[in-house]
Motif scaffolding. Structure first.
Motif, PDB file in Angstrom:
ATOM      1  N   GLU A 276       0.851  -1.201   0.000  1.00  0.00           N
ATOM      2  CA  GLU A 276       0.000   0.000   0.000  1.00  0.00           C
ATOM      3  C   GLU A 276       0.877   1.238   0.000  1.00  0.00           C
ATOM      4  N   SER A 277       0.370   2.267  -0.667  1.00  0.00           N
ATOM      5  CA  SER A 277       1.144   3.511  -0.748  1.00  0.00           C
ATOM      6  C   SER A 277       0.973   4.371   0.489  1.00  0.00           C
ATOM      7  N   ASP A 278      -0.143   4.265   1.176  1.00  0.00           N
ATOM      8  CA  ASP A 278      -0.364   5.102   2.354  1.00  0.00           C
ATOM      9  C   ASP A 278      -1.266   4.358   3.338  1.00  0.00           C
ATOM     10  N   LEU A 279      -0.728   4.031   4.468  1.00  0.00           N
ATOM     11  CA  LEU A 279      -1.471   3.390   5.542  1.00  0.00           C
ATOM     12  C   LEU A 279      -1.510   4.313   6.737  1.00  0.00           C
ATOM     13  N   ARG A 280      -2.635   4.286   7.452  1.00  0.00           N
ATOM     14  CA  ARG A 280      -2.781   5.125   8.647  1.00  0.00           C
ATOM     15  C   ARG A 280      -3.041   4.219   9.847  1.00  0.00           C
ATOM     16  N   LEU A 281      -2.158   4.327  10.815  1.00  0.00           N
ATOM     17  CA  LEU A 281      -2.263   3.523  12.030  1.00  0.00           C
ATOM     18  C   LEU A 281      -2.531   4.436  13.216  1.00  0.00           C
ATOM     19  N   PRO A 282      -3.530   4.125  14.039  1.00  0.00           N
ATOM     20  CA  PRO A 282      -3.823   4.972  15.200  1.00  0.00           C
ATOM     21  C   PRO A 282      -2.770   4.805  16.283  1.00  0.00           C
ATOM     22  N   ALA A 283      -2.783   5.725  17.219  1.00  0.00           N
ATOM     23  CA  ALA A 283      -1.899   5.589  18.380  1.00  0.00           C
ATOM     24  C   ALA A 283      -2.419   4.498  19.297  1.00  0.00           C
ATOM     25  N   ALA A 284      -1.524   3.924  20.054  1.00  0.00           N
ATOM     26  CA  ALA A 284      -1.935   2.909  21.019  1.00  0.00           C
ATOM     27  C   ALA A 284      -2.818   3.549  22.083  1.00  0.00           C
ATOM     28  N   PRO A 285      -3.875   2.865  22.508  1.00  0.00           N
ATOM     29  CA  PRO A 285      -4.784   3.469  23.490  1.00  0.00           C
ATOM     30  C   PRO A 285      -4.153   3.691  24.848  1.00  0.00           C
ATOM     31  N   SER A 286      -3.110   2.954  25.163  1.00  0.00           N
ATOM     32  CA  SER A 286      -2.495   3.098  26.476  1.00  0.00           C
ATOM     33  C   SER A 286      -1.017   2.779  26.384  1.00  0.00           C
ATOM     34  N   VAL A 287      -0.199   3.764  26.693  1.00  0.00           N
ATOM     35  CA  VAL A 287       1.245   3.577  26.753  1.00  0.00           C
ATOM     36  C   VAL A 287       1.693   4.030  28.133  1.00  0.00           C
ATOM     37  N   THR A 288       2.158   3.090  28.932  1.00  0.00           N
ATOM     38  CA  THR A 288       2.563   3.378  30.304  1.00  0.00           C
ATOM     39  C   THR A 288       4.074   3.531  30.370  1.00  0.00           C
ATOM     40  N   VAL A 289       4.521   4.653  30.925  1.00  0.00           N
ATOM     41  CA  VAL A 289       5.948   4.885  31.120  1.00  0.00           C
ATOM     42  C   VAL A 289       6.345   4.267  32.453  1.00  0.00           C
ATOM     43  N   ARG A 290       7.178   3.241  32.408  1.00  0.00           N
ATOM     44  CA  ARG A 290       7.565   2.550  33.634  1.00  0.00           C
ATOM     45  C   ARG A 290       8.806   3.182  34.267  1.00  0.00           C
ATOM     46  N   THR A 291       9.789   3.543  33.471  1.00  0.00           N
ATOM     47  CA  THR A 291      10.988   4.209  33.985  1.00  0.00           C
ATOM     48  C   THR A 291      11.349   5.352  33.052  1.00  0.00           C
ATOM     49  N   ALA A 292      11.884   6.430  33.613  1.00  0.00           N
ATOM     50  CA  ALA A 292      12.303   7.581  32.804  1.00  0.00           C
ATOM     51  C   ALA A 292      13.428   8.300  33.525  1.00  0.00           C
ATOM     52  N   GLN A 293      14.353   8.814  32.749  1.00  0.00           N
ATOM     53  CA  GLN A 293      15.457   9.568  33.287  1.00  0.00           C
ATOM     54  C   GLN A 293      15.619  10.854  32.493  1.00  0.00           C
ATOM     55  N   PRO A 294      15.973  11.940  33.158  1.00  0.00           N
ATOM     56  CA  PRO A 294      16.178  13.205  32.419  1.00  0.00           C
ATOM     57  C   PRO A 294      17.389  13.085  31.509  1.00  0.00           C
ATOM     58  N   SER A 295      17.250  13.642  30.327  1.00  0.00           N
ATOM     59  CA  SER A 295      18.343  13.601  29.360  1.00  0.00           C
ATOM     60  C   SER A 295      19.375  14.675  29.693  1.00  0.00           C
ATOM     61  N   THR A 296      20.666  14.308  29.630  1.00  0.00           N
ATOM     62  CA  THR A 296      21.739  15.250  29.915  1.00  0.00           C
ATOM     63  C   THR A 296      22.145  16.040  28.682  1.00  0.00           C
ATOM     64  N   GLU A 297      21.648  15.582  27.508  1.00  0.00           N
ATOM     65  CA  GLU A 297      22.005  16.303  26.276  1.00  0.00           C
ATOM     66  C   GLU A 297      21.039  17.455  26.065  1.00  0.00           C
ATOM     67  N   LYS A 298      21.581  18.563  25.596  1.00  0.00           N
ATOM     68  CA  LYS A 298      20.763  19.724  25.279  1.00  0.00           C
ATOM     69  C   LYS A 298      20.298  19.627  23.833  1.00  0.00           C
TER      70      LYS A 298
END
Length: 301
Positions: A276-298
């Protein structure tokens, strides 16, 4: 000479001999008179009284008729009670159906509200990242994680049960718990299809409009296939965004593509793949962030 008048001699009668059991008159009567006499007398009385009674066949018919009348009366009373109770049962059933419909509609509305709020939160997060000069790879990571809607070229793969698929098993080794018919698509079949598309270079995948993420699960519940606990109905339409022709060729030549082809040849499972030339996929209904760290790069603007 006068003599005294002659008195006729008194003749004494001999006394009856004394019975030793004279004091036991009741026992003596029982011993002297058999009980058969009483039975015979009762039988004679019954026979005399029965001369005007109904004949035996007629008495049997009357008894049968009385039994039939009693049975008909019981059935009639039961039917009357059932007619009286039927409207009540029907009313209670309809009330239960209406309640289920109302609760289902309320649950659907709440689920729709949740999806809208999640989409709004995701949009605000992306906007905040751009305004704060966040990492330029954030959009790519969000896309790969399934948190955002994507569109682009790719592959469309449709997998369906065999035409004569049923619920009866025939002892084939392919049969396992959950599905008894070899002509039905199973959860493990869809797992291999999705994994094969990922390994062939897909950037985003959805099944029947359900976006898949790294945390998605494809399982079985009875005869149904669940994707993230949501039941799917065949045919199963799999959309994969990526380099369409290259993705299609690599998947069909992969072990998972050959497995799907074997299902088609051996069990009649129907498959169709197209680019197919163009497919549209929706966003996932639920994405849970389990761990996150602040980025040191600017980030760069």
């Amino acid at each position: 000479m006068c003599g005294m008048p002659q008195v006729p001699p008194i003749r004494s009668t001999p006394a009856r001999p004394f019975r030793p059991d004279a004091s036991m008159s009741l026992i003596t009567n029982v011993m002297d008179h058999s009980l058969d006499d009483g039975y015979a007398e009762a039988a004679a009385r019954k026979k005399a009284a029965g001369q005007g009674a109904l004949p035996k066949p007629l008495r049997a018919r009357l008894g049968l008729a009385a039994g039939l009348v009693l049975a008909a009366l019981v059935v009639t009373v039961g039917a009357a009670q059932a007619r009286v109770a039927a409207p009540v049962v029907a009313k209670e059933r309809q009330e239960l159906i209406d309640r289920i419909d109302r609760e289902t509609a309320a649950a659907d509305k709440l689920e729709s509200d949740v999806d809208e709020l999640r989409a709004e939160v995701s949009a605000r997060q992306r906007q905040a990242l751009r305004q704060s000069g966040g990492n330029p790879q954030a959009d790519l990571v969000s896309t790969l994680a399934g948190a955002t809607e994507v569109h682009g070229p790719g592959v469309k793969l449709v997998v369906d049960d065999a035409k004569d698929a049923s619920t009866g098993g025939n002892g084939n080794p392919r049969e396992t718990s959950g599905f008894s018919d070899t002509g039905r698509v199973r959860d493990r079949d869809m797992q291999r299809v999705v994994n094969g598309l990922w390994q062939s270079g897909a950037e985003a995948v959805s099944v029947n409009g359900q976006r898949l993420t790294a945390l998605s699960a494809i399982r079985a519940a009875g005869d149904a296939i669940l994707v993230d606990n949501k039941p799917l109905v065949p045919p199963y339409t799999v959309l994969a965004v990526g380099d369409g022709p290259r993705l299609s060729t690599r998947f069909q030549n992969s072990p998972d593509g050959l497995y799907l082809h074997a299902l088609q040849d051996n069990y009649g499972i129907r498959t169709a793949i197209s680019t197919e030339s163009d497919l549209r996929l929706p966003a996932a209904p639920s994405v849970t962030v389990r761990t996150a760290q602040p980025s040191t790069e600017k980030g760069t603007s």
